[in-house]
Scaffold this motif. Sequence first.
Motif, PDB file in Angstrom:
ATOM      1  N   LEU A 207       0.721  -1.106  -0.107  1.00  0.00           N
ATOM      2  CA  LEU A 207       0.040   0.150  -0.130  1.00  0.00           C
ATOM      3  C   LEU A 207       0.932   1.099  -0.014  1.00  0.00           C
ATOM      4  O   LEU A 207       0.520   2.162  -0.675  1.00  0.00           O
ATOM      5  N   THR A 226      -6.284   1.717  -4.086  1.00  0.00           N
ATOM      6  CA  THR A 226      -5.772   2.032  -2.852  1.00  0.00           C
ATOM      7  C   THR A 226      -7.177   1.592  -1.712  1.00  0.00           C
ATOM      8  O   THR A 226      -7.053   0.984  -0.655  1.00  0.00           O
ATOM      9  N   HIS A 229      -6.614  -2.265  -1.165  1.00  0.00           N
ATOM     10  CA  HIS A 229      -5.689  -2.477  -0.198  1.00  0.00           C
ATOM     11  C   HIS A 229      -6.489  -2.143   1.228  1.00  0.00           C
ATOM     12  O   HIS A 229      -6.138  -3.144   2.123  1.00  0.00           O
TER      13      HIS A 229
END
Length: 304
Positions: A207, A226, A229
């Motif tokens: 990440l 994102t 993640h």
Amino acid sequence: MAFSFSTILHIIVMSAEFFTGITVNGFLIIVNCYELIKHRKLMLIQILLMCTGMSRLGLQMVLMVQNFFSVFFPLFYVEKLHGAAMMFLWMFFSSISLWFATCLSVFYCLKISGFTQSCFLWLKFRMPKLISWLLLGSLLASVSIASLCIEVDYPKTEEEDALRNTTLYFAHKTKIKKISEVLLVNLALLFPLAIFVMCTSMLLISLYKHNHRMQHGSRGFRNASTEAHINALKTVITFFCFFISYFAAFMTNMAFSSPYRSHQFFMLKDIMAAYPSGHSVIIILSNSKFRQSFRRIVCLKKKL
């Protein structure tokens, strides 16, 4: 039968945890079974979630039986519920729930992480076969741990009965020896926990690298990746917190460091019962498809 305040509080918490665990884990099982019947096949993540739900449901039932008898039938709890059958089920579901969560973290790590090393890519391309072998190994490892715990079960004979008012030195030594062996066997759970921590750390590193790499990229793509993640990390990190609390309470309970039916005793039971229900709630809340399905079921019940 008169109950103390701590006992009444334990009954309330126990009931809430039980109904929550049955609901959310049953939901995970039913939804994925429905997908299996509808499409005649399941994706890898659906298989993992269904296995996780079944293991958590089993553990929740075992803990509920223990809690119920410890409150309403204490003598039966002391004399019968530490037998070989209950010990096997408790150890089996404790172990396999951790192993299945470890398999889930391995899946998230291979599926979402953006590492490009050859070894990582080799594992990623063989992920279905790897996860299948991990699930089979999880089952065998859990059966082995549970079987070993039966061999070091609590003393039951009159001369070894340390749960009664016996003060014989031999009985006390036997109790300590057997409990120490049970604790030693359960240290085997540190191996899947180590794999789990390693996968979680890799997700965190991935990440960080992803955010750093995509600073000048497409905003929409960056947000989508994102979010993937973060959802994966939310699932695995909350599991880590729940399991650590469960494992600490479990080890303390096995060592009998808290007086039977005391406030500390009931608190340990409540902490352990929070693990199989709490993490499954997070899994549902982190998945938009599960959230929508759960809302539809709740709304349907309200209409009925």
